[in-house]
Design a protein around this motif. Structure first.
Motif, PDB file in Angstrom:
ATOM      1  N   LEU A 181       0.814  -1.214  -0.054  1.00 46.71           N
ATOM      2  CA  LEU A 181       0.078   0.027   0.058  1.00 46.71           C
ATOM      3  C   LEU A 181       0.866   1.176  -0.115  1.00 46.71           C
ATOM      4  N   LEU A 182       2.023   1.210   0.802  1.00 48.58           N
ATOM      5  CA  LEU A 182       2.786   2.490   0.893  1.00 48.58           C
ATOM      6  C   LEU A 182       3.326   2.695  -0.483  1.00 48.58           C
ATOM      7  N   LEU A 183       3.742   1.391  -1.176  1.00 47.95           N
ATOM      8  CA  LEU A 183       4.503   1.780  -2.669  1.00 47.95           C
ATOM      9  C   LEU A 183       3.472   2.130  -3.358  1.00 47.95           C
ATOM     10  N   PHE A 184       1.940   1.705  -3.294  1.00 46.47           N
ATOM     11  CA  PHE A 184       1.154   2.483  -4.426  1.00 46.47           C
ATOM     12  C   PHE A 184       1.006   3.843  -3.984  1.00 46.47           C
ATOM     13  N   ILE A 185       1.007   4.459  -2.956  1.00 52.33           N
ATOM     14  CA  ILE A 185       0.708   5.733  -2.536  1.00 52.33           C
ATOM     15  C   ILE A 185       1.956   6.437  -2.876  1.00 52.33           C
ATOM     16  N   VAL A 186       3.114   5.969  -2.833  1.00 52.20           N
ATOM     17  CA  VAL A 186       4.438   6.879  -3.407  1.00 52.20           C
ATOM     18  C   VAL A 186       4.275   6.679  -5.021  1.00 52.20           C
ATOM     19  N   TYR A 187       3.672   5.752  -5.531  1.00 55.74           N
ATOM     20  CA  TYR A 187       3.700   5.834  -7.054  1.00 55.74           C
ATOM     21  C   TYR A 187       2.452   6.795  -7.566  1.00 55.74           C
ATOM     22  N   LEU A 188       1.452   6.806  -6.533  1.00 57.15           N
ATOM     23  CA  LEU A 188       0.334   7.902  -7.244  1.00 57.15           C
ATOM     24  C   LEU A 188       0.510   9.175  -6.716  1.00 57.15           C
ATOM     25  N   GLY A 189       1.388   9.699  -5.797  1.00 57.50           N
ATOM     26  CA  GLY A 189       1.680  11.040  -5.582  1.00 57.50           C
ATOM     27  C   GLY A 189       2.065  11.619  -6.455  1.00 57.50           C
ATOM     28  N   PRO A 190       3.625  11.035  -7.197  1.00 58.48           N
ATOM     29  CA  PRO A 190       3.775  11.788  -8.536  1.00 58.48           C
ATOM     30  C   PRO A 190       2.988  11.935  -9.707  1.00 58.48           C
ATOM     31  N   GLY A 191       2.160  10.683  -9.886  1.00 58.94           N
ATOM     32  CA  GLY A 191       1.345  10.756 -11.115  1.00 58.94           C
ATOM     33  C   GLY A 191       0.252  11.804 -10.876  1.00 58.94           C
ATOM     34  N   ILE A 192      -0.296  11.978  -9.673  1.00 61.06           N
ATOM     35  CA  ILE A 192      -1.267  13.088  -9.788  1.00 61.06           C
ATOM     36  C   ILE A 192      -0.645  14.510  -9.710  1.00 61.06           C
ATOM     37  N   TRP A 193       0.563  14.655  -9.324  1.00 60.12           N
ATOM     38  CA  TRP A 193       1.180  15.976  -9.357  1.00 60.12           C
ATOM     39  C   TRP A 193       1.535  16.074 -11.104  1.00 60.12           C
ATOM     40  N   GLY A 194       1.851  15.208 -11.850  1.00 59.29           N
ATOM     41  CA  GLY A 194       2.125  15.260 -12.968  1.00 59.29           C
ATOM     42  C   GLY A 194       0.871  15.588 -13.848  1.00 59.29           C
ATOM     43  N   CYS A 195      -0.295  15.207 -13.304  1.00 61.31           N
ATOM     44  CA  CYS A 195      -1.674  15.303 -14.119  1.00 61.31           C
ATOM     45  C   CYS A 195      -1.972  16.909 -14.120  1.00 61.31           C
ATOM     46  N   PHE A 196      -1.604  17.490 -13.022  1.00 64.07           N
ATOM     47  CA  PHE A 196      -1.634  19.191 -13.066  1.00 64.07           C
ATOM     48  C   PHE A 196      -0.770  19.843 -13.703  1.00 64.07           C
ATOM     49  N   HIS A 197       0.282  19.465 -14.120  1.00 66.10           N
ATOM     50  CA  HIS A 197       1.523  19.983 -14.745  1.00 66.10           C
ATOM     51  C   HIS A 197       1.687  19.461 -16.358  1.00 66.10           C
ATOM     52  N   VAL A 198       0.868  18.737 -16.834  1.00 66.81           N
ATOM     53  CA  VAL A 198       0.798  18.473 -18.399  1.00 66.81           C
ATOM     54  C   VAL A 198       0.263  19.499 -19.014  1.00 66.81           C
ATOM     55  N   ARG A 199       1.089  19.909 -20.146  1.00 69.81           N
ATOM     56  CA  ARG A 199       0.959  20.740 -21.053  1.00 69.81           C
ATOM     57  C   ARG A 199       0.335  20.368 -22.423  1.00 69.81           C
ATOM     58  N   VAL A 200      -0.493  21.066 -23.054  1.00 73.13           N
ATOM     59  CA  VAL A 200      -0.871  20.748 -24.372  1.00 73.13           C
ATOM     60  C   VAL A 200       0.309  20.838 -25.318  1.00 73.13           C
ATOM     61  N   GLY A 201       0.473  19.954 -26.499  1.00 73.21           N
ATOM     62  CA  GLY A 201       1.321  20.189 -27.374  1.00 73.21           C
ATOM     63  C   GLY A 201       2.560  19.452 -27.144  1.00 73.21           C
ATOM     64  N   LEU A 202       3.375  19.563 -28.267  1.00 73.19           N
ATOM     65  CA  LEU A 202       4.646  18.841 -28.429  1.00 73.19           C
ATOM     66  C   LEU A 202       5.725  19.943 -28.608  1.00 73.19           C
ATOM     67  N   GLU A 203       6.612  19.915 -27.748  1.00 73.93           N
ATOM     68  CA  GLU A 203       7.993  20.881 -28.107  1.00 73.93           C
ATOM     69  C   GLU A 203       8.901  20.334 -28.802  1.00 73.93           C
ATOM     70  N   PHE A 204       9.224  20.805 -30.220  1.00 74.08           N
ATOM     71  CA  PHE A 204       9.933  20.027 -30.959  1.00 74.08           C
ATOM     72  C   PHE A 204      11.459  19.714 -30.557  1.00 74.08           C
ATOM     73  N   GLU A 205      11.982  21.076 -29.933  1.00 76.43           N
ATOM     74  CA  GLU A 205      13.296  20.950 -29.395  1.00 76.43           C
ATOM     75  C   GLU A 205      13.754  20.043 -28.627  1.00 76.43           C
ATOM     76  N   ASN A 206      12.706  19.360 -27.853  1.00 78.00           N
ATOM     77  CA  ASN A 206      12.774  18.446 -26.823  1.00 78.00           C
ATOM     78  C   ASN A 206      12.814  17.018 -27.407  1.00 78.00           C
ATOM     79  N   LEU A 207      12.732  16.765 -28.820  1.00 75.40           N
ATOM     80  CA  LEU A 207      12.897  15.662 -29.417  1.00 75.40           C
ATOM     81  C   LEU A 207      14.226  15.326 -29.886  1.00 75.40           C
ATOM     82  N   VAL A 208      14.997  16.376 -30.222  1.00 77.19           N
ATOM     83  CA  VAL A 208      16.183  16.319 -30.713  1.00 77.19           C
ATOM     84  C   VAL A 208      17.257  16.067 -29.724  1.00 77.19           C
ATOM     85  N   ALA A 209      18.687  15.623 -30.174  1.00 83.95           N
ATOM     86  CA  ALA A 209      19.634  15.400 -29.496  1.00 83.95           C
ATOM     87  C   ALA A 209      20.304  17.103 -28.987  1.00 83.95           C
TER      88      ALA A 209
END
Length: 183
Positions: A1-29
């Motif tokens: 259960l503790l491992l699930f909560i640790v996994y769930l925390g960053p997942g919820i945080w990430g949901c609120f920080h997702v941006r629309v679109g794709l930045e092309f400069e992040n796709l290249v070396a």
């Protein structure tokens, strides 16, 4: 259960920080010249957004005064949009360049005569001063009609992918209005 909560925390945080679109400069070396290009483009040309092709597949009878005026009105209508200020000066409109060419070569009568319009367009304008517009006009097989053409407008002040989406919706709305419906 503790491992699930640790996994769930960053997942919820990430949901609120997702941006629309794709930045092309992040796709290249990181050491790629493409990354440098995107950085320079953003630094020096961030005021200007993407180029948008407006395609006309209607009857394309550009030698008619009404059609010439309708194209001018269409390009001017982009000026009233939120994302296309000054498009009448930044747009790439082969028809305006061609009509200017006809006036400067004293062939103004060709602007309203179908045969002369198409002949001079194909034999004098496109091979010389209008060669950068060559890919913007599609003729039929014997060059007696224009099957399709495009005009390019340049967006301004489009800084996010969300604004880019809104800009494309606005371009579609403007281009679909009469008298000349474009894609």
């Amino acid at each position: 259960l503790l491992l699930f909560i640790v996994y769930l925390g960053p997942g919820i945080w990430g949901c609120f920080h997702v941006r629309v679109g794709l930045e092309f400069e992040n796709l290249v070396a990181d050491d790629s010249f493409v990354k440098d290009f995107y950085h320079a483009e953003h630094e020096y040309f961030k005021e200007y957004g993407p180029k948008v092709d407006i395609v006309d597949t209607s009857s394309c009878q550009y030698w008619k005064k009404e059609m010439q005026e309708a194209v001018r009105d269409k390009i001017t209508s982009f000026d009233q949009g939120l994302f296309f200020a000054n498009s009448s000066t930044t747009a790439q409109v082969w028809l305006e360049d061609y009509l200017t060419f006809l006036r400067s070569t004293r062939n103004s009568q060709a602007a309203t005569n179908r045969t002369l319009f198409l002949h001079i367009l194909n034999t004098q304008f496109l091979p010389t001063v209008g060669r950068h517009h060559k890919t913007s006009i599609v003729f039929n097989s014997n060059f007696t009609a224009i099957k399709a053409s495009r005009f390019v407008v340049i967006a301004r002040n489009v800084k996010t992918k969300e604004q880019e989406k809104d800009m494309m919706l606005e371009a579609r709305r403007i281009s679909e209005h009469d008298p000349v419906k474009m894609l």
